[in-house]
Design a protein around this motif. Sequence first.
Motif, PDB file in Angstrom:
ATOM      1  N   GLU A  72       0.859  -1.191   0.000  1.00  0.00           N
ATOM      2  CA  GLU A  72       0.000   0.000   0.000  1.00  0.00           C
ATOM      3  C   GLU A  72       0.890   1.235   0.000  1.00  0.00           C
ATOM      4  OE1 GLU A  72      -3.530   2.119   2.626  1.00  0.00           O
ATOM      5  OE2 GLU A  72      -2.127   0.784   3.633  1.00  0.00           O
ATOM      6  N   GLU A  76      -4.947   7.701  -0.055  1.00  0.00           N
ATOM      7  CA  GLU A  76      -5.771   8.201  -1.149  1.00  0.00           C
ATOM      8  C   GLU A  76      -6.026   7.152  -2.227  1.00  0.00           C
ATOM      9  OE1 GLU A  76      -3.088   9.928   0.122  1.00  0.00           O
ATOM     10  OE2 GLU A  76      -4.366  11.270   1.279  1.00  0.00           O
ATOM     11  N   LEU A  77      -5.246   6.078  -2.223  1.00  0.00           N
ATOM     12  CA  LEU A  77      -5.409   5.031  -3.238  1.00  0.00           C
ATOM     13  C   LEU A  77      -6.329   3.891  -2.786  1.00  0.00           C
ATOM     14  CD1 LEU A  77      -1.747   4.804  -4.583  1.00  0.00           C
ATOM     15  CD2 LEU A  77      -3.724   5.872  -5.690  1.00  0.00           C
ATOM     16  N   LYS A  78      -6.909   3.995  -1.612  1.00  0.00           N
ATOM     17  CA  LYS A  78      -7.763   2.901  -1.110  1.00  0.00           C
ATOM     18  C   LYS A  78      -8.860   2.548  -2.107  1.00  0.00           C
ATOM     19  CE  LYS A  78      -7.183   2.404   3.799  1.00  0.00           C
ATOM     20  NZ  LYS A  78      -5.786   2.205   3.720  1.00  0.00           N
ATOM     21  N   ILE A  79      -9.489   3.549  -2.693  1.00  0.00           N
ATOM     22  CA  ILE A  79     -10.558   3.279  -3.662  1.00  0.00           C
ATOM     23  C   ILE A  79     -10.018   2.489  -4.859  1.00  0.00           C
ATOM     24  CG2 ILE A  79     -10.385   5.464  -4.951  1.00  0.00           C
ATOM     25  CD1 ILE A  79     -13.496   5.431  -4.965  1.00  0.00           C
ATOM     26  N   GLU A  80      -8.793   2.818  -5.289  1.00  0.00           N
ATOM     27  CA  GLU A  80      -8.183   2.098  -6.417  1.00  0.00           C
ATOM     28  C   GLU A  80      -7.886   0.650  -6.042  1.00  0.00           C
ATOM     29  OE1 GLU A  80      -8.317   3.816  -9.138  1.00  0.00           O
ATOM     30  OE2 GLU A  80      -8.790   5.634  -8.005  1.00  0.00           O
ATOM     31  N   TYR A  81      -7.381   0.434  -4.831  1.00  0.00           N
ATOM     32  CA  TYR A  81      -7.088  -0.927  -4.380  1.00  0.00           C
ATOM     33  C   TYR A  81      -8.370  -1.747  -4.279  1.00  0.00           C
ATOM     34  CZ  TYR A  81      -2.576   1.089  -2.923  1.00  0.00           C
ATOM     35  OH  TYR A  81      -1.365   1.729  -2.887  1.00  0.00           O
ATOM     36  N   LYS A  83     -11.127  -1.353  -5.950  1.00  0.00           N
ATOM     37  CA  LYS A  83     -11.579  -1.666  -7.311  1.00  0.00           C
ATOM     38  C   LYS A  83     -10.676  -2.713  -7.964  1.00  0.00           C
ATOM     39  CE  LYS A  83     -13.815   2.744  -8.304  1.00  0.00           C
ATOM     40  NZ  LYS A  83     -13.761   3.988  -9.111  1.00  0.00           N
ATOM     41  N   LYS A  84      -9.367  -2.548  -7.829  1.00  0.00           N
ATOM     42  CA  LYS A  84      -8.415  -3.471  -8.458  1.00  0.00           C
ATOM     43  C   LYS A  84      -8.637  -4.906  -7.977  1.00  0.00           C
ATOM     44  CE  LYS A  84      -3.504  -4.487  -8.948  1.00  0.00           C
ATOM     45  NZ  LYS A  84      -2.130  -4.059  -8.684  1.00  0.00           N
ATOM     46  N   TYR A  85      -8.834  -5.070  -6.673  1.00  0.00           N
ATOM     47  CA  TYR A  85      -8.991  -6.412  -6.103  1.00  0.00           C
ATOM     48  C   TYR A  85     -10.445  -6.858  -6.004  1.00  0.00           C
ATOM     49  CZ  TYR A  85      -4.043  -6.068  -5.205  1.00  0.00           C
ATOM     50  OH  TYR A  85      -2.675  -5.926  -5.369  1.00  0.00           O
ATOM     51  N   LYS A  86     -11.362  -5.990  -6.500  1.00  0.00           N
ATOM     52  CA  LYS A  86     -12.796  -6.298  -6.511  1.00  0.00           C
ATOM     53  C   LYS A  86     -13.283  -6.723  -5.121  1.00  0.00           C
ATOM     54  CE  LYS A  86     -12.893  -7.625 -11.381  1.00  0.00           C
ATOM     55  NZ  LYS A  86     -11.563  -7.485 -11.884  1.00  0.00           N
TER      56      LYS A  86
END
Length: 130
Positions: A72, A76-81, A83-86
């Motif tokens: 990690e 700020e990238l939590k939303i991306e993570y 989504k990436k890992y569904k």
Amino acid sequence: MKKIITFGTFDVFHIGHLNILRRAKELGGTLIVGVSSDDFSFKKKGRFPFYQENERLSIISGIKYVDSVFLEESLELKIEYIKKYKADVLVMGDDWTGKFDYLSKITNVIYLERTPTVSTSSIIEVIKKF
């Protein structure tokens, strides 16, 4: 199968870390864990972790409750993570209660109670005294 994601620094691994990983896994499904990078940990806590990120990744990946790990880099990238890992569920300790409610639009957000009387910071302070 449900995908559960959680995050942490996991420095100086202790029973509180094990408890939250176990309880997250008990929600059912695959447990994905984001381990804070050394630089990100410094930004959050004002100090580098005792164990380097590659060591912490190895420790967490060796825990039987954990199915996969990744590094990690930023809050700020939590939303991306997610989504990436569904991820169907985001699990965080209750010291973060309310801070990730905005993510409930894309995943179920659950705050689990932390293990009382144990924290990495307090362990490090005790060790420093020796």
